[in-house]
Design a protein around this motif. Structure first.
Motif, short mmCIF file in Angstrom:
data_model
loop_
_atom_site.label_atom_id
_atom_site.label_comp_id
_atom_site.label_asym_id
_atom_site.label_seq_id
_atom_site.Cartn_x
_atom_site.Cartn_y
_atom_site.Cartn_z
N ALA A 1 -0.42 -2.76 -8.32
CA ALA A 1 -1.98 -2.84 -7.78
C ALA A 1 -2.01 -1.76 -6.91
O ALA A 1 -2.81 -1.04 -6.76
CB ALA A 1 -2.21 -4.24 -7.52
N ALA A 2 -0.92 -1.68 -5.67
CA ALA A 2 -1.04 -0.88 -4.48
C ALA A 2 -1.12 0.62 -4.85
O ALA A 2 -1.93 1.56 -4.70
CB ALA A 2 0.06 -1.04 -3.77
N VAL A 3 -0.04 0.70 -5.95
CA VAL A 3 -0.25 2.35 -6.54
C VAL A 3 -1.48 2.65 -7.14
O VAL A 3 -1.84 3.71 -7.15
CB VAL A 3 1.06 2.40 -7.45
N SER A 4 -1.85 1.69 -7.95
CA SER A 4 -3.21 1.88 -8.66
C SER A 4 -4.26 2.25 -7.87
O SER A 4 -5.03 3.31 -8.15
CB SER A 4 -3.45 0.80 -9.66
N VAL A 5 -4.72 1.46 -6.96
CA VAL A 5 -5.61 1.74 -5.87
C VAL A 5 -5.12 3.03 -4.96
O VAL A 5 -6.31 3.51 -4.84
CB VAL A 5 -5.55 0.27 -4.89
N TRP A 6 -4.09 3.09 -4.69
CA TRP A 6 -3.81 4.39 -3.83
C TRP A 6 -4.23 5.52 -4.68
O TRP A 6 -4.65 6.62 -4.20
CB TRP A 6 -2.20 4.34 -3.60
N GLU A 7 -3.84 5.74 -5.94
CA GLU A 7 -4.38 6.71 -6.81
C GLU A 7 -5.87 7.11 -6.85
O GLU A 7 -6.46 8.19 -6.77
CB GLU A 7 -3.57 6.75 -8.32
N ARG A 8 -6.26 5.94 -7.06
CA ARG A 8 -7.85 5.88 -7.11
C ARG A 8 -8.44 6.60 -5.75
O ARG A 8 -9.30 7.51 -5.81
CB ARG A 8 -8.60 4.69 -7.29
N ILE A 9 -7.80 6.26 -4.65
CA ILE A 9 -8.29 6.65 -3.41
C ILE A 9 -7.93 8.11 -3.13
O ILE A 9 -8.78 8.73 -2.66
CB ILE A 9 -7.78 5.90 -2.17
N ARG A 10 -6.72 8.56 -3.57
CA ARG A 10 -6.27 9.90 -3.58
C ARG A 10 -7.23 10.84 -4.30
O ARG A 10 -7.49 11.85 -3.92
CB ARG A 10 -4.91 9.91 -4.05
N GLN A 11 -7.49 10.28 -5.51
CA GLN A 11 -8.32 11.28 -6.48
C GLN A 11 -9.75 11.15 -5.96
O GLN A 11 -10.34 12.40 -6.04
CB GLN A 11 -8.49 10.39 -7.87
N ARG A 12 -10.14 10.35 -5.35
CA ARG A 12 -11.87 10.52 -4.66
C ARG A 12 -11.41 11.37 -3.26
O ARG A 12 -12.64 11.90 -3.00
CB ARG A 12 -12.13 9.10 -4.36
N ARG A 13 -10.49 11.46 -2.83
CA ARG A 13 -10.41 12.07 -1.52
C ARG A 13 -10.24 13.72 -1.77
O ARG A 13 -10.79 14.41 -1.03
CB ARG A 13 -9.28 11.69 -0.65
N THR A 14 -9.55 14.17 -2.77
CA THR A 14 -9.36 15.36 -3.02
C THR A 14 -10.79 16.01 -3.73
O THR A 14 -10.70 17.33 -3.98
CB THR A 14 -8.30 15.77 -4.10
N VAL A 15 -11.61 15.31 -4.60
CA VAL A 15 -12.73 15.61 -5.08
C VAL A 15 -13.65 16.04 -4.30
O VAL A 15 -14.24 15.55 -3.05
CB VAL A 15 -13.20 14.64 -6.29
#
Length: 70
Positions: free
Chosen positions: A56-70
């Motif tokens: 769950a932590a990796v999944s949420v981290w990836e969502r945050i990372r994708q939104r930060r770079t866009v």
């Protein structure tokens, strides 16, 4: 089993709902159910709960990372 214990056992699944991946949500649901079934033994739910929390932590981290770079 109390409501608080069920909430703690299903916390990885609830946390994974903030992620985007459907596979992560399913894996967290399976690990939460497995943790609930293994919780009859002392410390039996620790390993599946830990794996679910990690997924769950990796999944949420990836969502945050994708939104930060866009």
């Amino acid at each position: 089993m109390t409501v608080v214990a069920l909430f703690v056992l299903f916390l990885p699944f609830l946390f994974s709902l903030f992620g985007q991946s459907a596979v992560a949500k399913m894996l967290c649901l399976v690990t939460s159910i497995l943790a609930m079934l293994l919780s009859v033994e002392p410390y039996g739910a620790v390993l599946p709960w830990s794996f679910g929390a990690l997924i769950a932590a990796v999944s949420v981290w990836e969502r945050i990372r994708q939104r930060r770079t866009v």
